[in-house]
Write a protein that holds these residues in place. Structure first.
Motif, PDB file in Angstrom:
ATOM      1  N   ALA A 283       0.833  -1.109   0.043  1.00  0.00           N
ATOM      2  CA  ALA A 283       0.063   0.144  -0.032  1.00  0.00           C
ATOM      3  C   ALA A 283       0.897   1.280  -0.154  1.00  0.00           C
ATOM      4  CB  ALA A 283      -0.829  -0.062   1.134  1.00  0.00           C
ATOM      5  N   VAL A 284       1.811   1.204   0.926  1.00  0.00           N
ATOM      6  CA  VAL A 284       2.817   2.413   1.055  1.00  0.00           C
ATOM      7  C   VAL A 284       3.447   2.775  -0.294  1.00  0.00           C
ATOM      8  CG1 VAL A 284       4.870   3.318   2.084  1.00  0.00           C
ATOM      9  CG2 VAL A 284       3.052   2.333   3.497  1.00  0.00           C
ATOM     10  N   ASN A 285       3.898   1.396  -1.155  1.00  0.00           N
ATOM     11  CA  ASN A 285       4.434   1.721  -2.290  1.00  0.00           C
ATOM     12  C   ASN A 285       3.806   2.176  -3.330  1.00  0.00           C
ATOM     13  OD1 ASN A 285       7.298   0.912  -1.665  1.00  0.00           O
ATOM     14  ND2 ASN A 285       6.684  -1.213  -1.587  1.00  0.00           N
ATOM     15  N   ILE A 286       2.420   1.585  -3.241  1.00  0.00           N
ATOM     16  CA  ILE A 286       1.636   2.212  -4.369  1.00  0.00           C
ATOM     17  C   ILE A 286       1.243   3.531  -4.284  1.00  0.00           C
ATOM     18  CG2 ILE A 286      -0.560   1.866  -5.144  1.00  0.00           C
ATOM     19  CD1 ILE A 286      -0.763  -0.995  -4.152  1.00  0.00           C
ATOM     20  N   MET A 287       1.291   3.949  -3.026  1.00  0.00           N
ATOM     21  CA  MET A 287       1.157   5.388  -2.674  1.00  0.00           C
ATOM     22  C   MET A 287       2.219   6.208  -3.149  1.00  0.00           C
ATOM     23  SD  MET A 287      -1.015   7.769  -1.603  1.00  0.00           S
ATOM     24  CE  MET A 287      -2.272   6.980  -0.301  1.00  0.00           C
ATOM     25  N   LEU A 288       3.320   5.689  -2.996  1.00  0.00           N
ATOM     26  CA  LEU A 288       4.676   6.520  -3.288  1.00  0.00           C
ATOM     27  C   LEU A 288       4.850   6.616  -4.664  1.00  0.00           C
ATOM     28  CD1 LEU A 288       7.040   5.013  -0.304  1.00  0.00           C
ATOM     29  CD2 LEU A 288       5.945   7.298  -0.584  1.00  0.00           C
ATOM     30  N   ALA A 289       4.481   5.321  -5.446  1.00  0.00           N
ATOM     31  CA  ALA A 289       4.779   5.505  -6.728  1.00  0.00           C
ATOM     32  C   ALA A 289       3.604   6.438  -7.429  1.00  0.00           C
ATOM     33  CB  ALA A 289       4.317   4.142  -7.398  1.00  0.00           C
ATOM     34  N   ALA A 290       2.493   6.401  -6.721  1.00  0.00           N
ATOM     35  CA  ALA A 290       1.668   7.400  -7.376  1.00  0.00           C
ATOM     36  C   ALA A 290       2.161   9.098  -7.060  1.00  0.00           C
ATOM     37  CB  ALA A 290       0.244   7.308  -6.646  1.00  0.00           C
ATOM     38  N   VAL A 291       2.639   9.164  -5.846  1.00  0.00           N
ATOM     39  CA  VAL A 291       3.492  10.493  -5.632  1.00  0.00           C
ATOM     40  C   VAL A 291       4.406  10.866  -6.765  1.00  0.00           C
ATOM     41  CG1 VAL A 291       4.991  11.624  -4.175  1.00  0.00           C
ATOM     42  CG2 VAL A 291       2.936  10.520  -2.913  1.00  0.00           C
ATOM     43  N   VAL A 292       5.365   9.779  -6.862  1.00  0.00           N
ATOM     44  CA  VAL A 292       6.269   9.911  -8.108  1.00  0.00           C
ATOM     45  C   VAL A 292       5.526  10.449  -9.338  1.00  0.00           C
ATOM     46  CG1 VAL A 292       8.112   9.119  -9.322  1.00  0.00           C
ATOM     47  CG2 VAL A 292       7.820   8.696  -6.859  1.00  0.00           C
ATOM     48  N   LYS A 293       4.344   9.613  -9.691  1.00  0.00           N
ATOM     49  CA  LYS A 293       3.820  10.088 -10.846  1.00  0.00           C
ATOM     50  C   LYS A 293       3.271  11.566 -10.768  1.00  0.00           C
ATOM     51  CE  LYS A 293       1.419   6.300 -11.861  1.00  0.00           C
ATOM     52  NZ  LYS A 293       0.312   5.425 -12.131  1.00  0.00           N
ATOM     53  N   ALA A 294       2.575  11.714  -9.968  1.00  0.00           N
ATOM     54  CA  ALA A 294       1.900  13.274  -9.794  1.00  0.00           C
ATOM     55  C   ALA A 294       3.030  14.508  -9.773  1.00  0.00           C
ATOM     56  CB  ALA A 294       1.148  13.118  -8.700  1.00  0.00           C
ATOM     57  N   TYR A 295       4.169  14.068  -8.900  1.00  0.00           N
ATOM     58  CA  TYR A 295       5.100  15.301  -8.824  1.00  0.00           C
ATOM     59  C   TYR A 295       5.564  15.850  -9.873  1.00  0.00           C
ATOM     60  CZ  TYR A 295       8.711  17.441  -6.131  1.00  0.00           C
ATOM     61  OH  TYR A 295       9.418  18.136  -5.116  1.00  0.00           O
ATOM     62  N   PRO A 296       5.876  16.996 -10.129  1.00  0.00           N
ATOM     63  CA  PRO A 296       5.714  17.947  -8.932  1.00  0.00           C
ATOM     64  C   PRO A 296       4.467  18.700  -8.718  1.00  0.00           C
ATOM     65  CG  PRO A 296       6.601  18.918 -10.950  1.00  0.00           C
ATOM     66  CD  PRO A 296       6.408  17.558 -11.154  1.00  0.00           C
ATOM     67  N   ASP A 297       3.378  18.368  -9.724  1.00  0.00           N
ATOM     68  CA  ASP A 297       2.172  18.987  -9.702  1.00  0.00           C
ATOM     69  C   ASP A 297       1.204  18.276  -8.570  1.00  0.00           C
ATOM     70  OD1 ASP A 297       2.678  20.912 -11.585  1.00  0.00           O
ATOM     71  OD2 ASP A 297       2.036  19.281 -13.173  1.00  0.00           O
ATOM     72  N   LEU A 298       1.816  18.147  -7.387  1.00  0.00           N
ATOM     73  CA  LEU A 298       1.417  17.189  -6.162  1.00  0.00           C
ATOM     74  C   LEU A 298       0.000  17.801  -5.661  1.00  0.00           C
ATOM     75  CD1 LEU A 298       1.591  14.428  -5.262  1.00  0.00           C
ATOM     76  CD2 LEU A 298       3.161  15.289  -3.557  1.00  0.00           C
ATOM     77  N   THR A 299      -1.014  17.439  -5.969  1.00  0.00           N
ATOM     78  CA  THR A 299      -2.156  17.914  -5.050  1.00  0.00           C
ATOM     79  C   THR A 299      -2.822  16.572  -4.556  1.00  0.00           C
ATOM     80  OG1 THR A 299      -3.548  17.934  -7.042  1.00  0.00           O
ATOM     81  CG2 THR A 299      -2.262  19.980  -6.215  1.00  0.00           C
ATOM     82  N   ARG A 300      -3.882  16.850  -3.708  1.00  0.00           N
ATOM     83  CA  ARG A 300      -4.786  15.648  -3.323  1.00  0.00           C
ATOM     84  C   ARG A 300      -5.535  15.073  -4.478  1.00  0.00           C
ATOM     85  NH1 ARG A 300      -6.946  18.529   2.491  1.00  0.00           N
ATOM     86  NH2 ARG A 300      -5.103  18.077   3.435  1.00  0.00           N
ATOM     87  N   GLU A 301      -6.030  16.111  -5.456  1.00  0.00           N
ATOM     88  CA  GLU A 301      -6.724  15.707  -6.566  1.00  0.00           C
ATOM     89  C   GLU A 301      -5.653  14.938  -7.617  1.00  0.00           C
ATOM     90  OE1 GLU A 301      -9.942  15.346  -8.866  1.00  0.00           O
ATOM     91  OE2 GLU A 301      -9.841  16.493  -6.977  1.00  0.00           O
ATOM     92  N   SER A 302      -4.436  15.434  -7.759  1.00  0.00           N
ATOM     93  CA  SER A 302      -3.699  14.583  -8.604  1.00  0.00           C
ATOM     94  C   SER A 302      -3.092  13.361  -8.250  1.00  0.00           C
ATOM     95  CB  SER A 302      -2.649  15.606  -9.183  1.00  0.00           C
ATOM     96  OG  SER A 302      -1.461  15.774  -7.935  1.00  0.00           O
ATOM     97  N   LEU A 303      -2.973  13.473  -6.966  1.00  0.00           N
ATOM     98  CA  LEU A 303      -2.578  12.054  -6.275  1.00  0.00           C
ATOM     99  C   LEU A 303      -3.511  11.154  -6.431  1.00  0.00           C
ATOM    100  CD1 LEU A 303      -0.363  10.666  -4.894  1.00  0.00           C
ATOM    101  CD2 LEU A 303      -1.238  11.471  -2.432  1.00  0.00           C
TER     102      LEU A 303
END
Ligand SMILES: Nc1ncnc2c1ncn2[C@@H]1O[C@H](COP(=O)(O)OP(=O)(O)OP(=O)(O)O)[C@@H](O)[C@H]1O
Ligand SMILES: Nc1ncnc2c1ncn2[C@@H]1O[C@H](COP(=O)(O)OP(=O)(O)OP(=O)(O)O)[C@@H](O)[C@H]1O
Ligand SMILES: CC(C)C[C@H](N)C(=O)O
Ligand SMILES: [Mg+2]
Ligand SMILES: [Mg+2]
Lengths: 346, 238, 252, 332, 304
Positions: A283-303
């Motif tokens: 779960a943590v890794n999935i979340m982290l992968a998503a963070v990477v994908k959304a970065y740098p436009d990281l918002t709750r929505e984009s995440l």
């Protein structure tokens, strides 16, 4: 911004603290590895909050996470009850919530913000039903804990099994933490099923298995991935021999991902990791992968969108893909206890 | 005659309330001393201090020269002071016999026979639950229980309370009689006349202080006592 | 003279013991009635039978002409009978005033609804009645003290005040003078006769012969549960049976 | 008189202006959440106070009656389209009705016997929540999609919800205050002190006990409905025996028989574990230790009954004074 | 001849009942007989189990030694508990305090607080999961008697329960300390006037009751092979219920009620879903109290 913040709500004290502590350990392993990998220019931070498996605390924590504008996504909670109560808050505020274990049939349906990476019982039950059918088992007794999850275990199995022509001769629920299963076992034996399908965690499971052995009930027992835990064998000893179950995570599997995790885990634990910490690790890794994908436009929505787009994520519990409802689709492996260890069976 | 119990300058405060103030009472060996006073002046509080239920905030209590004012109640009983307290404090769920046995402590059979001979009503009711006895019967039990220990000093807080006239007379005789057996008695009584008749000396408390003390016979004729405690007469002596 | 209370062949047995044995008598309106007898004669038990705390084994009690045997205690209280207890029963962790108010409010009646909406008049009634009784027994200075911190004698008066706050037609007193000295007893005697003069019927158990002989108009003597005498004090006092069973030798 | 008015006004201002102002100022949903939960538990504690503190009946099944209210509100809202305005009183009434049914046979029980009977009843209700899947959806719990809708007015903002909850709780507590600080309260107290003696004063002991029990259940039911509407999802675990113990703890730590004490107790036991979050896993031990020290030094509660009654009579001006200008001694 | 199925269920019910009884005995001594509201008995039970477990894993002594270690740990825990959570409240000896509900419930709270502290501490140290117990120590070796199966633990528990029951009955009815215990519980002030050392009596009662509770803990822990910090909760409630059903102060009453509870649970499982079996147990409780408001063997109320 010098770091990315995630929240993790989980029971760190109280009756279910053993699970929460495991989640935290697994999450730390994943996080340390991630931050060392340099996949992001800034470190990710996880803020853990103790919910005690109490809905009151769960919603309060949810509000707290929502208030913290730096937190972009949340993991947890452990039980569906608390996850569901907290979900109402995340739904309203618009924050992605990924639970490693919440198994309530409606959890992922609450809103577009809820996800889970644990297999649903519709999936697991069907595999087990097919497995039994293949072995020619026609009469089955179903025993499951009286929780939302246990209910779905029974339902997820009974429907496909009966559809395939099997007969469920006896269904019984028990309250989690029941010390004495002997009355139920005696009643079960009286129905003379060919096999028993069970929905329990390893502690209840160990009790059940021991008492089955005590009463000389020689009936094959099938179970779910929730029972997959070395401590089940340790607690039940001989009585665990021959237990059959489906699993998504096998610490013995020769897969680099799995071995990485198991090696790290073994440094601080004297038991191999079970199904639950593996769920949390993924779960943590999935979340982290998503963070990477959304970065740098990281918002709750984009995440959230990045999490929803997870597809074939290679985790220790197999590959995860979220369907449109936020439900995971996973591969299940069959395993059995032979000679005091879980081994994969075909 | 030496003094078995000496109370010196005793004072007691509960919260901010001054209950007793500078009380001194002396009980000689085989003596009978009464403490008199109107309602609520602190007689019972004094008795509680002696038995170690309340702990005095000043002064001392000497039993045969030893200060017992800091001791715990059971140590005081062990040293030979037993009380028949106000409110009786019997063990209502237990039988009469059990009540007496508890009172006896390490002593036994002989005392039991002695007490039962004094109060035949108790003998009839040995197996009755103490709480179901009548008020007077409970009072007998309370006094009987105190006698079971053969104390050196017997404290009686209103022993005649609830007893029929006949028994009041009997208790008075009893008190006079047991002094011959070696007891000393400190008596709190509302039945002032009877108390003064059997006592050697007496003290009168008012508002936590001793206001009059002296020989019982002198007090019986003291106009202040007569006025305060013997009252205008509805009384035609029965 | 009308009878306010009639006892008809009342009997109460505990196991083999007949605590009250076939007692019949009447208490007349406005009378100051005494009940005496040795310890364990059955006086308190008789009071318990009358006030509904113990059901009789047989016999009947009539109060103001109405049969009240078997009614529960609170119903009997509402019919106008109030009592005190031999072994002092105050509400220890309530203030003196609040103790008395329970007597008043029990009769006036309070409910959750009336206590929420209005009920001002009732509250005023209760307050005033309680205060009147408080003053009457001279406890006004102690109004705010917890009843548990009162001395024995004051509690006696508190109990009486609480019973009076019920504005009863019949007041039953179980050994009110116990624990009082002679002058206090005298005061109490005045107090009781005062109440009686106001028309209150009083039934009294007491071991203080001075008090009983001095103020009672009529006496019933119980011994071993049976009635052995029923007459005016002067006669009862000379009764050889009574002398033998109860009064015994001389007494201070 | 004016002093008492000032204090009352002060309390009102605190609840209705100051706290919201603070909450708005910090713009924290977290604080709203805590304030809401605290308010709900204050109501629960205040309602238990009537039975356990005032009438002296040790009640170990309060959380189950709270659950009845929550389930009724949630089921009516989720399956029958009955909204907040009607669901709230119905929740209270259902809890009261169930309390009435169980009160009939148990009210003649004394002390611990009564306590265990309520424990049994609480457990039975919990089993119904958990296992009567057809009615309560069993362990899956009930999700309530509709929010608070007050007479057609949709209340959606944090502030609005806080006002609704605080308002209902405040009114309920006023009612409970009136009941426990009045002659009615005295009647209940007399049952606690000595029920036999109370019956000699013409008090119908059984009826009074039932009244107290039922009224308390009504408000527990209201609290349940508030919980259901503010979280949107309820499940049996929210009404487990341990919650009954939590509420009882609030009552005892605050002061048995003292309404203000009980409110302080509730506030403390909700706020303390939250405030201690930062200390980590030992926070519950610290709560235990603080609870222990509180009871050790103030065994009659943080704000004991005697002081509470004096406070109500003197400061809140609810007392009746015998003479003009004197301090109050009875109840108005 | 009875159906072997029913016989087996009866045997299970009896064994469950004996387990509840085992815990109820110590609880009844402290709560029922001494009349002190003690909410920490469940934790004492758990402490017994953990003490035994630590002994097993540290040096693997014979079972009897393990039991003695648990007994000793329980005695110590009882002593500490009394000192910390009960004794301080005896400094209030005025009548208002003695007769106040608040004071009575204060010890309820202090013992509850102690139990929270003890449980949380055990969770911190050991974690909340089931501890692994050396399987050789488990007392669950099957014994077949005709058509039914019991385990050796059933016999051990039966023996210990009978021993405790007999011992306590003797203690309470025949020994001076028993008389003192009953006296203190009936009227602590009266006991002081009679020269009873109330503090010592109470401590002794706590020590005995807690030692019994701890012994129950290790036995049940080894019986089920389940030792964990919150293991005292469920049996604690059942023991509480059994004690009250039995009439608070009657040890045999508590044992009989515990057996009724055990039987009703196992038999009801035969007729209805097991999740409802507790319903039957609680229904029994309510019925008992409706017909016997003072429990099966309780004392009657005092006269006025
Ligand atoms: N624990 C206490 N707390 C507060 N006040 C107390 C306490 N104990 C006694 N008092 C007060 O001390 C005073 C003396 O009481 P005590 O019982 O000693 O009187 P007494 O002389 O025995 O009266 P009586 O003749 O009525 O028995 C009373 O005013 C009483 O209210
Ligand atoms: N519940 C009961 N069980 C057994 N015996 C009882 C019970 N109640 C009363 N008795 C007995 O009945 C007899 C009468 O008691 P009662 O209290 O009526 O006496 P009394 O006349 O009031 O005496 P006193 O003057 O001592 O108060 C006593 O011997 C008492 O022991
Ligand atoms: C699989 C389990 C971890 C699910 C969890 N028991 C729940 O309550 O939903
Ligand atoms: Mg006195
Ligand atoms: Mg009498």
């Amino acid at each position: 911004q010098d770091s990315v913040k995630l929240g993790y709500q989980l029971p760190l004290t109280g009756n279910t603290a053993q699970y929460g502590q495991d989640f935290k350990d697994a999450a730390e392993i994943a996080l340390t590895k991630f931050n060392a990998s340099g996949a992001l220019p800034v470190p990710v931070e996880i803020i853990y909050e103790d919910s005690r498996s109490d809905a009151k605390e769960g919603v309060t924590i949810a509000r707290k996470f929502v208030d913290d504008k730096e937190i972009v996504g949340v993991l947890g909670d452990f039980t569906s009850t608390v996850s569901m109560a907290a979900a109402q808050v995340y739904k309203k505020a618009g924050m992605v919530q990924l639970s490693q274990t919440a198994s309530h049939p409606d959890f992922a349906k609450i809103s577009k913000w809820q996800f889970r990476n644990i297999t649903t019982q519709d999936q697991e039950g069907a595999v087990n039903a097919q497995w039994m059918m293949d072995k020619g088992i026609k009469k089955v007794a179903v025993i499951a804990e009286q929780t939302d999850w246990g209910q779905s275990v029974a339902k997820g199995f009974v429907e496909p099994f009966e559809a395939a022509g099997g007969e469920v001769v006896y269904t019984e629920f028990f309250n989690r933490g029941l010390a004495d299963f002997r009355s139920i076992i005696t009643k079960l034996e009286d129905q003379a099923p060919d096999a028993v399908y069970t929905g329990f965690f390893y502690e209840d499971g160990a009790q059940f298995l021991k008492q089955m052995a005590q009463l000389d009930a020689e009936i094959p027992i099938y179970s779910t991935s929730a029972a997959y835990n070395d401590q089940l064998i340790e607690l039940a000893g001989e009585a665990a021999e021959g237990l059959l179950l489906t699993a998504t995570f096998l610490p013995t599997r020769m897969d680099a991902n799995v071995q990485d995790f198991v090696t790290e885990w073994d440094k601080t634990h004297d038991h191999a990791p079970g199904q639950f910490p593996a769920q949390a690790y993924d779960a943590v890794n999935i979340m982290l992968a998503a963070v990477v994908k959304a970065y740098p436009d990281l918002t709750r929505e984009s995440l959230r969108d990045a999490v929803a787009a997870t597809s074939d994520f290679p985790g220790v519990t197999g590959n995860t893909t979220f369907d449109e409802n936020g439900e995971p689709l996973k591969e299940l492996t069959k395993a059995s206890v032979v000679g005091g260890v879980f081994v994969e069976v075909e | 005659m030496s003094n078995i119990l000496e109370i010196k300058n005793l004072s007691l405060k509960i919260g901010i309330q001054d209950i007793l103030h500078d009380i001194s009472v002396t009980v000689p060996e085989q003596g009978i001393v009464s403490v008199l006073g109107a309602n609520g002046v602190g007689k019972t509080s004094l008795m509680r201090c002696i038995s170690g239920i309340y702990h005095a905030t000043g002064g001392e209590i000497l039993l045969e020269g030893e200060d017992i004012s800091k001791l715990k109640s059971h140590e005081i009983v062990e040293r030979g002071i037993m009380q028949a307290p106000e409110g009786r404090q019997i063990f209502s769920n237990m039988t009469v016999l059990e009540n007496l046995v508890i009172g006896a402590g390490p002593l036994g059979r002989q005392e039991l026979d002695h007490v039962l001979a004094l109060f035949p009503r108790l003998e009839e009711r040995l197996k009755q639950q103490a709480g179901s006895m009548s008020g007077g019967e409970q009072q007998m039990l309370c006094i009987g229980r105190a006698l079971m220990r053969k104390p050196k000093v017997l404290l009686l807080d209103e022993p005649s309370l609830g007893l029929a006239p006949r028994l009041v007379g009997f208790i008075c005789e009893l008190v006079s009689k047991i002094r011959a057996e070696g007891y000393a008695v400190l008596l709190v009584e509302q039945n002032v006349k009877a108390a003064l008749r059997i006592s050697d000396t007496a003290s009168v408390i008012e508002h936590g202080k001793i206001v009059i003390e002296g020989d019982a016979s002198a007090l019986a004729n003291d106009p202040r006592v007569a006025e305060a405690y013997l009252g205008g007469h509805v009384h035609e002596t029965a | 003279m009308t009878a306010i209370l009639e006892l008809d062949h009342l009997t109460r047995a505990f196991g083999g013991l007949k605590a009250v044995d076939d007692v019949s008598t009447q208490v007349h309106q406005g009378e100051l009635f005494g009940l005496i007898g040795p310890n364990g004669a059955g006086k308190t038990t008789l009071f318990n039978l009358i006030s509904g705390f113990t059901p009789p084994s047989s016999g009947e009690v009539r109060f103001k002409g109405e049969v009240i045997t078997g009614l529960s205690a609170h119903k009997i209280a509402h019919k106008g009978m109030s009592r005190t207890f031999q072994n002092l029963r105050v509400f220890p962790n309530m203030t003196v005033f609040d103790n008395i108010s329970v007597g008043a409010l029990g009769m006036i009646g309070v409910g959750p609804i009336s206590s929420l909406f209005g009920g001002k008049a009732r509250a005023k009634d209760i307050s005033e009645r309680s205060y009147e009784m408080l003053e009457r027994v001279g406890l006004a200075d102690h109004a705010d003290d917890l009843a548990a911190n009162l001395s024995y004698g004051k509690r006696k008066y508190l109990e009486i005040a609480r019973a009076l706050a019920m504005k009863p037609d019949l007041l039953i007193l179980d050994e009110p003078a116990a624990g009082m000295n002679d002058s206090e007893t005298t005061e109490l005697a005045h107090f009781i006769t005062g109440l009686n003069k106001e028309g209150l019927t009083i039934m009294l158990v007491e071991h203080d012969m001075g008090l009983v002989m001095g103020i009672c108009e009529r006496l019933v003597v119980l011994a071993s549960g049976r009635k052995i005498a029923d007459d005016v004090p002067a006669v009862v006092r000379q009764d050889p049976g009574v002398l033998e069973a109860y009064l015994g030798g001389d007494e201070g | 008189m004016s002093k008492s008015l000032l204090i009352k006004l002060g309390l009102l201002v605190l609840a209705f202006a100051l706290i919201p102002a603070l909450l708005v100022g910090f713009d924290k949903g977290y604080y709203y959440q805590i304030a809401t939960i605290a308010a709900i538990f204050m109501l629960l504690a205040a309602s238990l106070h009537l039975v356990t503190g005032v009438a002296g009946l040790l009640h170990l099944g309060h959380a189950a009656l709270y659950g009845v209210g929550a389930y009724v509100a949630a089921i009516l809202g989720a399956n029958h389209g009955i909204g907040f305005t009607l669901g709230l009183p119905l929740a209270g009434l259902s809890a009261a009705a169930i309390a009435f049914l169980v009160a009939l046979p148990t009210m003649r029980l004394m002390s611990i016997y009564f306590a265990v009977a309520t424990l049994g009843i609480g457990q039975m209700l919990y089993l119904v929540f958990l296992n009567w899947v057809g009615l309560t959806n069993g362990p899956n719990g009930v999700m309530l999609f509709s929010g608070i809708n007050l007479f057609g007015l949709e209340i959606d903002s944090d502030l609005g919800i806080y006002y609704v909850v605080a308002g209902i709780v405040a009114i309920s507590i006023l009612v409970l205050n009136r009941l426990s600080h009045s002659y009615y309260g005295n009647a209940l107290r007399s049952l606690r002190e000595d029920d036999q003696c109370a019956s000699a004063m013409g008090i119908n002991v059984t009826v009074m006990k039932i009244q107290a029990f039922v009224i308390s259940a009504f408000f527990a039911g209201i609290a349940g409905a508030l919980w259901a509407y503010t979280t949107g999802y309820i499940s049996p675990n929210d009404f487990h025996f341990s919650q009954s113990i939590l509420i009882l703890t609030m009552v005892v730590v605050g002061g048995l028989g003292s309404l203000p004490g009980v409110l302080i107790g509730a506030l403390l036991l909700i706020l303390l574990p939250e405030a201690l979050r930062s200390v980590g896993d030992i926070r519950n031990i610290i709560v235990g230790v603080l609870m222990f020290s509180a009871i050790l030094f103030l065994p009659k509660g943080l704000f004991g009954e005697v002081s509470a009654l004096n406070f109500a009579r003197r400061v809140l001006g609810q007392g009746w004074a015998a003479k003009k200008g004197e301090k109050g001694i009875g109840w108005k | 001849m009875l159906d072997p199925y029913i016989l087996q269920q009866l045997a299970i019910g009896l064994s469950l009942g004996m387990i509840y009884a085992l815990m109820a005995i110590g609880f009844t001594l402290i709560f029922g007989v001494l009349n002190v509201v003690n909410f920490a008995h469940g934790e004492v039970y758990t402490i017994g189990a953990f003490a035994g477990l630590m002994a097993i894993s540290a040096f693997g002594p014979p079972l009897l030694v393990v039991l003695f270690i648990a007994l000793a740990a329980g005695a110590l825990a009882g002593f500490g508990l009394e000192r910390m959570a009960f004794r301080p409240f005896r400094r209030f000896s005025d009548e208002a305090s003695l007769k106040s509900r608040a004071m009575r419930e204060a010890t309820l709270m202090s013992s509850l607080a102690m139990s929270i502290i003890a449980r949380e501490a055990m969770e911190m140290v050991f974690g909340s999961q089931f501890q692994t117990v050396d399987l050789a120590y488990l007392i669950n070796k099957p014994i077949h008697i005709g058509p039914i199966t019991i385990v050796n633990g059933d016999l051990i528990i039966l023996g210990v329960t009978l021993l405790m029951l007999g011992g306590l009955q003797w203690l309470l009815k025949k020994s001076p300390i028993g008389l003192s215990i009953r006296a203190v519980s009936n009227n602590a002030l009266g006991a002081k006037y009679c020269g009873i050392n109330t503090d010592r009596t109470i401590i002794i009662t706590f020590v005995i009751g807690s030692a019994m509770g701890a012994l129950a803990g290790i036995l049940v822990g080894l019986y089920y092979g389940a030792i964990f910090p919150s293991m005292g909760f469920t049996p604690g409630i059942k023991a509480f219920v059994a004690m009250v059903m039995g009439g608070l102060s009657s040890v045999p009453g508590a044992v009989i009620s515990a057996i009724i509870l055990g039987l009703s649970e196992s038999l009801s499982t035969s007729f209805m879903p097991s999740v409802w079996s507790d319903m039957v147990a609680y229904a029994f409780l309510l019925l008992t109290l409706i017909f016997f408001p003072q429990g099966l063997f309780g004392a009657r109320r005092e006269r006025v």
